[in-house]
Design a protein around this motif. Structure first.
Motif, mmCIF file in Angstrom:
data_model
loop_
_atom_site.group_PDB
_atom_site.id
_atom_site.type_symbol
_atom_site.label_atom_id
_atom_site.label_comp_id
_atom_site.label_asym_id
_atom_site.label_seq_id
_atom_site.Cartn_x
_atom_site.Cartn_y
_atom_site.Cartn_z
ATOM 1 N N GLU A 57 51.626 -15.722 23.929
ATOM 2 C CA GLU A 57 52.442 -14.498 24.015
ATOM 3 C C GLU A 57 52.080 -13.539 22.885
ATOM 4 O O GLU A 57 51.976 -12.329 23.091
ATOM 5 N N LYS A 58 51.849 -14.081 21.676
ATOM 6 C CA LYS A 58 51.420 -13.251 20.536
ATOM 7 C C LYS A 58 50.050 -12.636 20.805
ATOM 8 O O LYS A 58 49.798 -11.483 20.432
ATOM 9 N N LEU A 59 49.152 -13.397 21.440
ATOM 10 C CA LEU A 59 47.824 -12.897 21.759
ATOM 11 C C LEU A 59 47.920 -11.675 22.674
ATOM 12 O O LEU A 59 47.304 -10.648 22.403
ATOM 13 N N HIS A 60 48.705 -11.783 23.741
ATOM 14 C CA HIS A 60 48.844 -10.637 24.651
ATOM 15 C C HIS A 60 49.520 -9.456 23.946
ATOM 16 O O HIS A 60 49.150 -8.303 24.181
ATOM 17 N N ASP A 61 50.478 -9.744 23.071
ATOM 18 C CA ASP A 61 51.127 -8.673 22.303
ATOM 19 C C ASP A 61 50.117 -7.975 21.386
ATOM 20 O O ASP A 61 50.150 -6.753 21.232
ATOM 21 N N LEU A 62 49.209 -8.745 20.793
ATOM 22 C CA LEU A 62 48.150 -8.178 19.955
ATOM 23 C C LEU A 62 47.301 -7.199 20.758
ATOM 24 O O LEU A 62 47.019 -6.078 20.300
ATOM 25 N N TRP A 63 46.893 -7.583 21.968
ATOM 26 C CA TRP A 63 46.095 -6.690 22.804
ATOM 27 C C TRP A 63 46.910 -5.468 23.230
ATOM 28 O O TRP A 63 46.373 -4.377 23.354
ATOM 29 N N ASN A 64 48.213 -5.649 23.444
ATOM 30 C CA ASN A 64 49.071 -4.523 23.840
ATOM 31 C C ASN A 64 49.242 -3.507 22.715
ATOM 32 O O ASN A 64 49.252 -2.300 22.954
ATOM 33 N N LYS A 65 49.385 -3.988 21.501
ATOM 34 C CA LYS A 65 49.663 -3.098 20.368
ATOM 35 C C LYS A 65 48.422 -2.724 19.566
ATOM 36 O O LYS A 65 48.431 -1.735 18.847
ATOM 37 N N GLY A 66 47.393 -3.555 19.648
ATOM 38 C CA GLY A 66 46.157 -3.259 18.913
ATOM 39 C C GLY A 66 46.251 -3.482 17.417
ATOM 40 O O GLY A 66 45.449 -2.932 16.669
ATOM 41 N N VAL A 98 36.439 -10.508 18.367
ATOM 42 C CA VAL A 98 37.756 -10.142 18.910
ATOM 43 C C VAL A 98 38.093 -8.713 18.509
ATOM 44 O O VAL A 98 38.521 -7.899 19.349
ATOM 45 N N ARG A 99 37.882 -8.386 17.247
ATOM 46 C CA ARG A 99 38.161 -7.031 16.748
ATOM 47 C C ARG A 99 37.375 -5.997 17.554
ATOM 48 O O ARG A 99 37.924 -4.990 18.007
ATOM 49 N N ASP A 100 36.079 -6.268 17.771
ATOM 50 C CA ASP A 100 35.229 -5.349 18.519
ATOM 51 C C ASP A 100 35.731 -5.190 19.958
ATOM 52 O O ASP A 100 35.802 -4.073 20.473
ATOM 53 N N ASP A 111 46.430 3.280 25.983
ATOM 54 C CA ASP A 111 47.747 2.743 26.358
ATOM 55 C C ASP A 111 47.623 1.384 27.046
ATOM 56 O O ASP A 111 48.483 0.984 27.814
ATOM 57 N N TRP A 112 46.562 0.651 26.743
ATOM 58 C CA TRP A 112 46.299 -0.661 27.349
ATOM 59 C C TRP A 112 47.521 -1.571 27.240
ATOM 60 O O TRP A 112 48.134 -1.674 26.181
ATOM 61 N N HIS A 113 47.864 -2.206 28.358
ATOM 62 C CA HIS A 113 49.006 -3.130 28.355
ATOM 63 C C HIS A 113 48.715 -4.304 29.280
ATOM 64 O O HIS A 113 48.280 -4.118 30.413
ATOM 65 N N GLU A 114 48.968 -5.508 28.776
ATOM 66 C CA GLU A 114 48.801 -6.728 29.558
ATOM 67 C C GLU A 114 50.175 -7.330 29.827
ATOM 68 O O GLU A 114 50.875 -7.720 28.888
#
Length: 184
Positions: A57-66, A98-100, A111-114
C-alpha cells in the motif's frame, strides 16, 4: 480411525486452526501443545501478511504522490523490476532505477494515480491488480504530449525480502494505453 500421517501434518489455514485442533485432539491425533504452537505460527503469519500488505500500500502511495525520499523505506537496495518487453527499458534496478521510473512516469503524467482493486498476499509474494490513471502532459516512450487522459489496467507481482520489496514483475495493458494515446 487413524488418519494417514500426511493429513495430520498438512498445514491448515490460520482461520481454521482452532477447529482443526479440536477435531484432531478429540481423536487423539493432535495435542494441545501442537495447537498452541500452530496458533502462534498462524498469528505470526498473519502479522507478516499484514506487514506485506501495508508495504505494498505504501508502494502504490509512493507512485501516487511521487515522494522519492520514501524509496529506501519501501524498496530493497538490490531491487529489480521486470517490465513489459515492449517498453523502452524492460528492467530497472536499485533505488536509482525506481527513482528514474517514477520521475519518467510523473513527468509524462503529473497526476498519475494507481488505484488498487485487488491484493493477494501469500508467503513472500504480493499480487496487486490496479488501475493507473493520468493526463498525458509530457513525452512518454517517444510519444509527445497529447493532453489525453489514460486509464490502464495493471497487474504486479512483488517479492518481499525482509521488510522491503526486492523484485517486481509488472504487466500493463499496453494495447489500451497505445489506443488512448492515439497510436492505434
Amino acid at each position: 480411525m487413524e488418519l494417514p500421517i500426511i493429513v495430520r501434518k498438512r498445514m491448515r489455514p490460520p482461520a481454521a486452526s482452532a477447529l482443526w485442533a479440536v477435531f484432531f485432539s478429540q481423536r487423539g491425533l493432535y495435542s494441545p501443545e501442537a495447537a498452541i504452537f500452530e496458533a502462534a505460527l498462524a498469528c505470526e503469519d498473519t502479522v507478516k501478511r499484514e506487514a506485506a500488505r501495508t508495504l505494498i500500500e505504501k508502494l502504490h502511495d509512493l507512485w501516487n504522490k511521487g515522494d522519492l525520499s520514501r524509496i529506501p523505506e519501501i524498496y530493497d537496495e538490490a531491487f529489480i523490476a521486470h517490465m513489459p518487453k515492449g517498453w523502452e527499458r524492460s528492467e530497472f534496478v536499485g533505488h536509482d532505477g525506481v527513482r528514474d521510473a517514477i520521475e519518467r512516469i510523473r513527468s509524462a503524467f503529473p497526476d498519475w494515480h494507481e488505484k488498487v482493486e485487488n491484493m493477494i498476499v501469500e508467503r513472500d509474494k504480493v499480487v496487486t491488480r490496479y488501475v493507473s490513471t493520468g493526463t498525458h502532459s509530457g513525452s512518454f516512450i517517444g510519444i509527445p504530449e497529447t493532453g489525453r487522459c489514460v486509464s490502464i489496467d495493471e497487474i504486479s507481482i512483488y517479492r518481499i525480502a525482509g521488510d522491503r520489496v526486492a523484485e517486481q514483475w509488472c504487466l500493463t495493458d499496453d494495447l489500451t494505453l497505445a489506443r488512448q494515446l492515439g497510436r492505434l
